[in-house]
Design a protein around this motif. Structure first.
Motif, short mmCIF file in Angstrom:
data_model
loop_
_atom_site.label_atom_id
_atom_site.label_comp_id
_atom_site.label_asym_id
_atom_site.label_seq_id
_atom_site.Cartn_x
_atom_site.Cartn_y
_atom_site.Cartn_z
N CYS A 100 12.75 -2.75 -8.64
CA CYS A 100 11.86 -2.74 -7.48
C CYS A 100 10.40 -2.70 -7.92
O CYS A 100 9.53 -3.34 -7.29
N TYR A 101 10.13 -1.99 -8.99
CA TYR A 101 8.75 -1.89 -9.49
C TYR A 101 8.21 -3.26 -9.89
O TYR A 101 7.04 -3.57 -9.67
N THR A 102 9.08 -4.10 -10.48
CA THR A 102 8.62 -5.42 -10.93
C THR A 102 8.28 -6.35 -9.76
O THR A 102 7.68 -7.40 -9.97
N LEU A 103 8.63 -5.96 -8.54
CA LEU A 103 8.30 -6.77 -7.36
C LEU A 103 6.85 -6.59 -6.92
O LEU A 103 6.29 -7.45 -6.24
N ILE A 104 6.24 -5.48 -7.30
CA ILE A 104 4.92 -5.13 -6.75
C ILE A 104 3.89 -6.19 -7.06
O ILE A 104 3.13 -6.63 -6.17
N PHE A 105 3.83 -6.64 -8.30
CA PHE A 105 2.81 -7.62 -8.68
C PHE A 105 2.99 -8.96 -7.98
O PHE A 105 2.04 -9.47 -7.37
N PRO B 270 14.63 -8.66 -0.77
CA PRO B 270 15.72 -7.88 -0.17
C PRO B 270 16.84 -7.51 -1.13
O PRO B 270 17.44 -6.43 -0.99
N GLN B 271 17.14 -8.35 -2.12
CA GLN B 271 18.25 -8.05 -3.03
C GLN B 271 18.03 -6.75 -3.80
O GLN B 271 18.98 -6.17 -4.33
N TYR B 272 16.78 -6.27 -3.85
CA TYR B 272 16.48 -5.02 -4.55
C TYR B 272 16.13 -3.88 -3.60
O TYR B 272 16.43 -2.72 -3.89
N MET C 1 -3.04 -2.61 -14.20
CA MET C 1 -2.89 -1.27 -13.63
C MET C 1 -1.42 -0.88 -13.50
O MET C 1 -1.05 0.28 -13.68
N LEU C 2 -0.57 -1.86 -13.23
CA LEU C 2 0.86 -1.59 -13.05
C LEU C 2 1.62 -1.43 -14.38
O LEU C 2 2.80 -1.14 -14.38
N GLY C 3 0.92 -1.62 -15.49
CA GLY C 3 1.58 -1.47 -16.78
C GLY C 3 1.81 -2.76 -17.52
O GLY C 3 2.48 -2.78 -18.55
N SER C 4 1.28 -3.86 -16.96
CA SER C 4 1.38 -5.16 -17.62
C SER C 4 2.82 -5.48 -18.00
O SER C 4 3.75 -5.20 -17.24
N TYR C 5 3.03 -6.07 -19.17
CA TYR C 5 4.38 -6.47 -19.57
C TYR C 5 5.27 -5.31 -19.99
O TYR C 5 6.42 -5.52 -20.37
N ALA C 6 4.76 -4.08 -19.90
CA ALA C 6 5.63 -2.93 -20.17
C ALA C 6 6.80 -2.88 -19.18
O ALA C 6 7.86 -2.33 -19.50
N PHE C 7 6.58 -3.43 -17.98
CA PHE C 7 7.63 -3.37 -16.97
C PHE C 7 8.04 -4.75 -16.47
O PHE C 7 8.50 -4.92 -15.35
N ARG D 74 4.81 5.47 -6.57
CA ARG D 74 3.47 5.72 -6.02
C ARG D 74 2.52 4.53 -6.22
O ARG D 74 1.61 4.33 -5.41
N ASN D 75 2.72 3.74 -7.27
CA ASN D 75 1.83 2.60 -7.48
C ASN D 75 1.98 1.55 -6.39
O ASN D 75 1.06 0.76 -6.15
#
Length: 464
Positions: free
Chosen positions: A396-401, A347-349, A456-462, A433-434
């Protein structure tokens, strides 16, 4: 021809007529308004990369090379390739990706040419270029783990470190480059199921000698080395069920000890709610002072969830599974606690109506109405009546994994529906979109390997 001699200095006069000439020209020139020329896609990408990635993702050592003229050609091309790849990832520009691939090929050629010189091969700029080429692969390659190009650049960078000698990495910038390489290599080993080579063990030992032995990130990376080696041994059939159970229990215990011994600045605050919300899993959420801390703690939780899931699997497969009944119950409890902690950081993000309201651009905060328990803001496409900064979207993207790992676990089936709802929301509200791609994986129940999703999400790039 006879020389007439020097001119009479009394008759020689030099006058500055520049302003007079300029006034005459301007009087005769047609009147026009100055036009602002659009920046090229290369410059837009470079500015975005340095503004929103370099500082927030622990690449501070690149700051001196913000301007193209401040770096050698191979590093300039590598920065351009990654900048364009980053822009493509943020705005889904096919033109940016096509240009990024062109720059990548040029950067690869120039870096290979540079490596022919032993003197150039030992420079920081060459090592940086190798790390950037690796970063490009992580951002753009969606099916990577068995692809040699996915690890070729970190292998090359590690070879450069060995050739140069660890004792040469003394300054803050050089040391930070070494830490970044070590982090990338360890995660590559984890994701690919490969053992960590002795050369990297030496790098880790050198880093440990320079840092406080109790540094949380150092302790976490050392435990990830153990996890990578354990996964590799299992893949190669080197361990019996009972041996694996013993080693995984020990590693999980060490990870839990690290979690309990984290310093105050790694802690979070828990906020309790008096109403339910679509963005909260329970009637509370956790707030972290630093996104990097949140990401690091989520990686720790992910590894522990995967360890405990594998522990349950091996316990049930053991000929003496009855003696492990208590252990499997503890493992399920661990997963439930860890999944809940991951859900509590979301929620914080993502909750722009409440917990994440402070992340919105200042001018838009005042435009949001005061929220009530039943109020949901839905004023525009995707449900967003406001914009989000690139840093907010990246967080927010880093939450997906981590929420994928929590949602796929069979030990906590009640988490999956909530995770699916958040993934759909992140996709629609933040235009990621990911998030939708991962949501569809969960919905199909194909049980895609978490490390395939991570790649697939970009590994440690994000991830920091």
């Amino acid at each position: 021809m006879p020389c007439s001699g020097y001119r009479d200095t009394q008759q020689l006069r030099i006058r500055n007529e520049s302003q007079s000439v300029a006034r005459k020209v301007l009087k005769q020139a047609p009147h026009f308004e100055p036009l602002s020329l659009p920046l090229s896609i290369d410059l837009q990408a470079r500015h975005a990369f340095f503004a929103y990635y370099v500082t927030s993702k622990c690449w501070d050592f690149l700051k001196p090379y913000h301007h193209p003229t401040d770096s050698p050609e191979h590093l300039t091309l590598a920065i351009e390739a990654v900048s364009l790849a980053f822009l493509w990832h943020q705005v889904y520009s096919d033109a940016a990706l096509a240009t990024a691939r062109e720059r990548y090929i040029s950067a690869l050629r120039m870096t290979n040419k540079t490596l022919r010189s032993p003197r150039e091969a030992t420079k920081d700029t060459t090592l940086m270029a190798s790390l950037l080429l690796d970063l490009f692969e992580k951002i753009t390659d969606c099916k990577p783990r068995n692809n040699k190009s996915w690890t070729s650049h970190v292998n090359g960078a590690l070879a450069l470190v060995k050739f140069r000698g660890l004792e040469e990495f003394q300054g803050p910038s050089e040391f930070n480059i070494l830490v970044r390489l070590s982090t990338h290599y360890i995660i590559s080993c984890v994701a690919s199921g490969s053992p960590v080579p002795d050369t990297l063990d030496a790098v880790q030992a050198y880093i440990g000698n320079r840092l406080n032995g109790q540094d949380p990130m150092l302790r976490l990376s050392n435990l990830m080395v153990q996890y990578a080696n354990l996964r590799s041994e299992v893949r190669r059939g080197m361990l019996s069920n009972d041996e694996y159970i013993e080693l995984s229990m020990e590693l999980d215990g060490n990870l839990k000890a690290l979690d309990l011994e984290l310093p105050p600045y790694w802690q979070y605050s828990t906020i309790f709610l008096d109403h339910s919300s679509d963005r909260t899993f329970d009637l509370h959420f956790d707030s972290y002072s630093n996104p990097r801390v949140c990401q690091a703690r989520n990686i720790l939780r992910v590894i522990r969830i995967l360890l405990n899931e594998s522990l349950i699997k091996h316990c049930l497969a053991s000929p003496t599974c009855d003696k492990y009944s208590i252990l499997t119950g503890i493992a399920r409890d661990n997963i439930e606690i860890l999944a809940g902690e991951i859900c509590a950081c979301v929620p914080q993000y993502v909750d722009c109506d409440d917990a994440a309201r402070h992340r919105l651009p200042t001018s838009e905060k005042s435009e949001l109405p005061n929220q009530t328990p039943n109020h949901n803001l839905d004023l525009g496409p995707g449900g967003a009546g406001h914009t989000h900064t690139p840093n907010h979207q990246l967080d927010c993207y880093t939450l997906i994994f981590p929420i994928y790992v929590a949602g796929r676990s069979k030990a906590v089936p009640n988490v999956r529906p909530w995770v699916l709802k958040q993934l759909h929301y992140i996709s629609g509200h933040f235009y990621v979109r990911n998030a939708e791609v991962v949501a569809q994986m969960l919905e199909r129940e194909t049980d895609v390997s978490p490390w395939e999703v991570y790649a697939m999400l970009g590994s440690y790039a994000f991830a920091s």
